[in-house]
Design a protein around this motif. Structure first.
Motif, PDB file in Angstrom:
ATOM      1  N   THR A 140       0.829  -1.213   0.000  1.00 47.35           N
ATOM      2  CA  THR A 140       0.000   0.000   0.000  1.00 47.35           C
ATOM      3  C   THR A 140       0.859   1.258   0.000  1.00 47.35           C
ATOM      4  O   THR A 140       0.585   2.206  -0.753  1.00 47.35           O
ATOM      5  CB  THR A 140      -0.926   0.009   1.224  1.00 47.35           C
ATOM      6  N   LEU A 141       1.906   1.276   0.824  1.00 45.56           N
ATOM      7  CA  LEU A 141       2.791   2.439   0.873  1.00 45.56           C
ATOM      8  C   LEU A 141       3.489   2.659  -0.470  1.00 45.56           C
ATOM      9  O   LEU A 141       3.635   3.795  -0.926  1.00 45.56           O
ATOM     10  CB  LEU A 141       3.840   2.258   1.975  1.00 45.56           C
ATOM     11  N   ALA A 142       3.902   1.564  -1.104  1.00 49.90           N
ATOM     12  CA  ALA A 142       4.607   1.668  -2.391  1.00 49.90           C
ATOM     13  C   ALA A 142       3.736   2.305  -3.458  1.00 49.90           C
ATOM     14  O   ALA A 142       4.240   2.994  -4.357  1.00 49.90           O
ATOM     15  CB  ALA A 142       5.077   0.291  -2.836  1.00 49.90           C
ATOM     16  N   HIS A 143       2.427   2.080  -3.384  1.00 49.35           N
ATOM     17  CA  HIS A 143       1.528   2.613  -4.409  1.00 49.35           C
ATOM     18  C   HIS A 143       0.815   3.899  -3.973  1.00 49.35           C
ATOM     19  O   HIS A 143       0.153   4.539  -4.785  1.00 49.35           O
ATOM     20  CB  HIS A 143       0.474   1.555  -4.774  1.00 49.35           C
ATOM     21  N   THR A 144       0.948   4.269  -2.696  1.00 52.60           N
ATOM     22  CA  THR A 144       0.299   5.488  -2.203  1.00 52.60           C
ATOM     23  C   THR A 144       1.245   6.679  -2.241  1.00 52.60           C
ATOM     24  O   THR A 144       0.877   7.771  -2.686  1.00 52.60           O
ATOM     25  CB  THR A 144      -0.209   5.288  -0.769  1.00 52.60           C
ATOM     26  N   TYR A 145       2.472   6.461  -1.766  1.00 51.66           N
ATOM     27  CA  TYR A 145       3.427   7.559  -1.644  1.00 51.66           C
ATOM     28  C   TYR A 145       4.506   7.434  -2.726  1.00 51.66           C
ATOM     29  O   TYR A 145       5.703   7.417  -2.442  1.00 51.66           O
ATOM     30  CB  TYR A 145       4.039   7.574  -0.241  1.00 51.66           C
ATOM     31  N   THR A 146       4.063   7.343  -3.968  1.00 53.75           N
ATOM     32  CA  THR A 146       4.987   7.110  -5.082  1.00 53.75           C
ATOM     33  C   THR A 146       5.994   8.249  -5.260  1.00 53.75           C
ATOM     34  O   THR A 146       7.125   8.019  -5.702  1.00 53.75           O
ATOM     35  CB  THR A 146       4.204   6.932  -6.395  1.00 53.75           C
ATOM     36  N   HIS A 147       5.580   9.480  -4.936  1.00 60.10           N
ATOM     37  CA  HIS A 147       6.460  10.624  -5.146  1.00 60.10           C
ATOM     38  C   HIS A 147       7.090  11.104  -3.834  1.00 60.10           C
ATOM     39  O   HIS A 147       7.514  12.255  -3.718  1.00 60.10           O
ATOM     40  CB  HIS A 147       5.709  11.763  -5.832  1.00 60.10           C
ATOM     41  N   ASP A 148       7.136  10.217  -2.868  1.00 59.29           N
ATOM     42  CA  ASP A 148       7.882  10.437  -1.638  1.00 59.29           C
ATOM     43  C   ASP A 148       8.986   9.395  -1.581  1.00 59.29           C
ATOM     44  O   ASP A 148       9.038   8.469  -2.400  1.00 59.29           O
ATOM     45  CB  ASP A 148       6.954  10.355  -0.427  1.00 59.29           C
ATOM     46  N   SER A 149       9.882   9.526  -0.623  1.00 61.28           N
ATOM     47  CA  SER A 149      11.068   8.678  -0.607  1.00 61.28           C
ATOM     48  C   SER A 149      10.987   7.609   0.481  1.00 61.28           C
ATOM     49  O   SER A 149      10.150   7.671   1.398  1.00 61.28           O
ATOM     50  CB  SER A 149      12.319   9.529  -0.387  1.00 61.28           C
ATOM     51  N   LEU A 150      11.890   6.643   0.356  1.00 60.31           N
ATOM     52  CA  LEU A 150      12.006   5.618   1.396  1.00 60.31           C
ATOM     53  C   LEU A 150      12.433   6.254   2.719  1.00 60.31           C
ATOM     54  O   LEU A 150      12.005   5.826   3.794  1.00 60.31           O
ATOM     55  CB  LEU A 150      13.020   4.545   0.967  1.00 60.31           C
ATOM     56  N   LYS A 151      13.256   7.293   2.625  1.00 55.44           N
ATOM     57  CA  LYS A 151      13.672   8.004   3.841  1.00 55.44           C
ATOM     58  C   LYS A 151      12.490   8.708   4.493  1.00 55.44           C
ATOM     59  O   LYS A 151      12.488   8.915   5.720  1.00 55.44           O
ATOM     60  CB  LYS A 151      14.779   9.001   3.512  1.00 55.44           C
ATOM     61  N   ASP A 152      11.493   9.105   3.710  1.00 54.87           N
ATOM     62  CA  ASP A 152      10.271   9.666   4.302  1.00 54.87           C
ATOM     63  C   ASP A 152       9.605   8.634   5.211  1.00 54.87           C
ATOM     64  O   ASP A 152       9.172   8.962   6.324  1.00 54.87           O
ATOM     65  CB  ASP A 152       9.294  10.085   3.200  1.00 54.87           C
ATOM     66  N   ILE A 153       9.497   7.394   4.726  1.00 55.89           N
ATOM     67  CA  ILE A 153       8.876   6.336   5.531  1.00 55.89           C
ATOM     68  C   ILE A 153       9.704   6.063   6.787  1.00 55.89           C
ATOM     69  O   ILE A 153       9.156   5.919   7.889  1.00 55.89           O
ATOM     70  CB  ILE A 153       8.730   5.049   4.702  1.00 55.89           C
ATOM     71  N   ILE A 154      11.025   6.007   6.616  1.00 55.13           N
ATOM     72  CA  ILE A 154      11.911   5.779   7.772  1.00 55.13           C
ATOM     73  C   ILE A 154      11.745   6.897   8.799  1.00 55.13           C
ATOM     74  O   ILE A 154      11.634   6.640  10.007  1.00 55.13           O
ATOM     75  CB  ILE A 154      13.376   5.683   7.308  1.00 55.13           C
TER      76      ILE A 154
END
Length: 243
Positions: A78-92
């Motif tokens: 879900t995160l991969a398809h929701t926050y496509t224009h944000d970064s992995l560091k955003d999730i971290i």
């Protein structure tokens, strides 16, 4: 992928802790976006990275009731398809702030709580980006105002210098330049007023205006006589007003 979601990984957790040290929103904004990672690494690898991040976060919380492997896999997708224009560091960073900002999980952590915590981070990120945009806009406006003021201060002098330029092919170019030099010297010594100096400069400007006709130039012989007369007049004036 299922094993990554279900098995604790101390090494991955230590690596993520190292990445999160000193991590800021500005750094997260500048990091590669999820859609870029998907294009570069592939869908499966991107999902695995998110699974590792989520699993490390689960392991950092000492609560007995946590999402299981299936929940982690679903959340990663879900995160991969929701926050496509944000970064992995955003999730971290979102998970780090959820852990360090004093969030109380009350002995349990469910997927809906994780969704909410991550969404709250992106709300804060949006506010950060808006404020940064306003700051940049204000800085740009102040810089532009300073440039305009500088131009306003220098433009009259620039126009004056341009207006006083004498064409190199003007028949009386040398005499006109000398007249401007004499005018400047007399004004500096207080022998004439600024108004008189400006009037003399205006006369020079007027003298540089030439009508568009072919026969305006003097013959070489006549030009020599003109130059000789002007040099004599200028020499007389320079001698007269010599300090």
């Amino acid at each position: 992928m299922r094993e990554l979601a279900s098995t604790p990984n101390p090494e991955a957790r230590a690596l993520l802790a190292e990445v999160s040290v000193g991590l800021t929103v500005a750094q997260a904004v500048a990091a590669p976006k999820l859609f870029q990672l998907r294009h570069r690494l592939g869908e499966t690898v991107l999902t695995k990275l998110l699974v590792v991040v989520l699993r490390a976060f689960m392991d950092s919380l000492r609560v007995p009731d946590k999402p299981d492997a299936a929940d982690i896999l679903e959340l990663a997708d879900t995160l991969a398809h929701t926050y496509t224009h944000d970064s992995l560091k955003d999730i971290i960073l979102a998970l780090k702030e959820a852990r360090t900002n004093g969030t109380k999980f009350y002995q349990s952590l469910d997927v809906s709580t994780l969704y909410r915590l991550i969404a709250e981070y992106f709300t804060r990120k949006a506010a950060y980006l808006e404020n940064r945009h306003l700051d940049q806009k204000a800085t740009g406006a102040s810089t532009q105002a300073a440039d305009v003021k500088l131009l306003g201060d220098t433009a009259p002098r620039m126009l004056e210098n341009v207006a006083q330029q004498i064409p190199a092919d003007h028949p009386n170019a040398e005499a006109l330049r000398q007249k401007l030099t004499i005018t400047k010297a007399r004004e500096a010594r207080g022998l004439i007023t600024p108004q008189e100096a400006e009037q003399q400069r205006a006369e020079v400007r007027k003298a540089t205006e030439r009508k568009p006709r072919k026969s305006w130039q003097a013959s070489p012989e006549a030009q020599q006589l003109i130059d000789k007369r002007h040099r004599a007049e200028n020499a007389h004036l320079m001698e007269k007003y010599r300090p």
